[in-house]
Design a protein around this motif. Structure first.
Motif, PDB file in Angstrom:
ATOM      1  N   GLU A   1     -15.240  68.505   2.155  1.00  8.75           N
ATOM      2  CA  GLU A   1     -14.562  68.296   0.879  1.00  8.75           C
ATOM      3  C   GLU A   1     -15.116  67.066   0.154  1.00  8.75           C
ATOM      4  O   GLU A   1     -15.190  67.051  -1.080  1.00  8.75           O
TER       5      GLU A   1
ATOM      6  N   ARG B   1     -17.931  67.945  -2.150  1.00  4.71           N
ATOM      7  CA  ARG B   1     -17.703  68.855  -3.270  1.00  4.71           C
ATOM      8  C   ARG B   1     -18.243  68.314  -4.601  1.00  4.71           C
ATOM      9  O   ARG B   1     -18.898  69.059  -5.347  1.00  4.71           O
TER      10      ARG B   1
ATOM     11  N   MET C   1     -16.791  76.290   0.622  1.00  3.22           N
ATOM     12  CA  MET C   1     -16.787  75.308  -0.460  1.00  3.22           C
ATOM     13  C   MET C   1     -17.900  75.586  -1.462  1.00  3.22           C
ATOM     14  O   MET C   1     -17.686  75.565  -2.681  1.00  3.22           O
TER      15      MET C   1
ATOM     16  N   VAL D   1     -17.364  76.627  -5.512  1.00  2.00           N
ATOM     17  CA  VAL D   1     -17.973  75.878  -6.614  1.00  2.00           C
ATOM     18  C   VAL D   1     -18.907  76.779  -7.416  1.00  2.00           C
ATOM     19  O   VAL D   1     -18.867  76.805  -8.656  1.00  2.00           O
TER      20      VAL D   1
END
Length: 409
Positions: A121, A124, A366, A370
């Motif tokens: 995370e 990100r 992730m 995105v």
């Protein structure tokens, strides 16, 4: 003179070959032969390239049960292992995903920390920056464009290179060799040569990291060489695995997922217009369930007699777990052939199950969250520059996807 054919050989000749062909008009669906197998029952036999007849497991619950059973082995050197391709003489070291515990667990634990949820995370914003830069360049360039080369491939390649500490400038080299490794149709010697080239490249890089360590995964593993926990060859093999897995799988999911959504415009609109990160996460898991790019199945061999679903898998018999048909099990996913991004699909088996479950699944999720969100919001008029029938699908490899995806807007 005629040669005698044993009953076992005769039965093997009558079995369907695996992997099975997908239907040309249904490129997102599992092969029709696998659907037939699932309807016939939870377990059945198939025939491989070498004439062996392993079990194929078609139901979601049985797949999870077997993948979580310590009585099945992922070691491709064990007799009875259903190898997807011929193995060239002289093939040596393998990655830890083809090992059993305790050695598998010992090596895997050494690379677990960088893939922990909080660490991923924290990446990100950097992944978002890479995504936006690629889209800036794509939008400023000519149309139509191949989405694979402009966006789907460079995004995960840049991310995994940064994580590992591999120079992105060498991406043509490792992408060209990884294509050879995952192609079922190349000769064993050619595959072995590509493996050796990648191992030599990573081995040289490990030497550089020893002299000039940095804040990356490979530098961290070099420290374990110095303590005697790993050899330089161990680190090179781990690097090859992570480098290939880190870009090939996600790149194919970005492109194939985009193509599936373009063919389901109602679902694409829902994803493009949502402000709910939970729906974005749900969409990613549903696309992983619906498409499942690992389409040659997880391979195992029984270490003991195993009774399951009314059958007995004998010690030494091969087992194939095709994730794609498990993820279309109607007992688990109602109306399984419908793409529904609001579906709770988190319990899919696209990443496998058990101790060998995909190490990089948090990173993949992730990146896909995105990539999908940014692509469709920034290019709202995205559409195919051609016909679906003209798209070249990857039917020849262990990772499914498309070779090219021409798009415009």
């Amino acid at each position: 003179m005629t040669s005698a054919v044993s009953p076992a050989d005769q039965r093997g000749a009558e079995l369907p070959e695996f992997p099975m062909a997908r239907a040309a008009k249904c490129p997102f669906d599992p092969p029709p032969g696998l659907r037939d197998k699932q309807r016939e029952g939870p377990l059945g036999r198939v025939r491989l390239w070498d004439g062996s007849t392993p079990w194929v497991v078609t139901r979601h619950a049985d797949q999870r049960t077997l993948l979580g059973d310590p009585r099945v082995s992922a070691d491709l050197h064990r007799p009875g292992y259903p190898s997807p391709v011929p193995i060239a003489p002289g093939s040596g070291a393998v990655s830890f995903i083809l090992m059993d515990d305790p050695e598998h667990g010992r090596l895997r634990r050494m690379v677990t920390a960088p893939f922990a949820f909080k660490r991923i995370e924290a990446m990100r914003p950097a992944v978002q920056k890479i995504t936006d830069d690629l889209l800036d360049a794509m939008l400023a360039g000519p149309r139509p464009v191949d989405l694979v080369q402009a966006f789907a491939l460079p995004l995960p390649s840049l991310v995994i290179c940064e994580l590992l500490g591999v120079p992105y400038g060498d991406h043509d080299f490792f992408q060209d060799n990884s294509k050879v490794l995952i192609n079922r149709e190349v000769e064993p010697e050619e595959r072995l040569a590509a493996s050796k080239r990648l191992a030599a490249y990573l081995g040289d890089l490990v030497g550089e990291k020893a002299a000039h360590p940095a804040d990356d995964l490979l530098s961290g593993l070099v420290g374990r060489v110095e303590t005697g926990e790993l050899t330089r060859d161990d680190v090179a093999q781990m690097g090859v695995l992570l480098l290939i897995a880190g870009h090939e799988t996600t790149a194919n999911m970005i492109a194939l997922g985009t193509l599936a959504l373009l063919e389901h415009p109602d679902q694409l609109a829902l994803l493009r217009d949502t402000e709910d990160p939970k729906l974005v996460a749900s969409a990613v898991d549903e696309l992983l369930r619906y498409l499942n790019i690992t389409h040659s199945g997880r391979r195992r061999v029984a270490l003991a007699d195993i009774e399951i679903a009314g059958q007995v898998i004998r010690e030494g018999e091969g087992i194939i777990v095709p994730n794609d048909i498990g993820n279309r099990d109607p007992d688990v996913f109602p109306d399984p052939d419908r793409l529904d991004i609001a579906r709770d699909a988190r319990h899919h088996v696209a990443f496998g199950f058990g101790v060998h479950q995909c190490l990089g699944q948090t990173l993949a999720r992730m990146e896909l969250q995105v990539a999908y969100r940014a692509l469709y919001r920034r290019v709202p008029g995205l559409r195919l520059a051609g016909e679906l029938a003209d798209i070249p699908f990857k039917h020849d490899g262990s990772v499914y996807g498309v070779y090219e995806l021409p798009v415009t807007w």
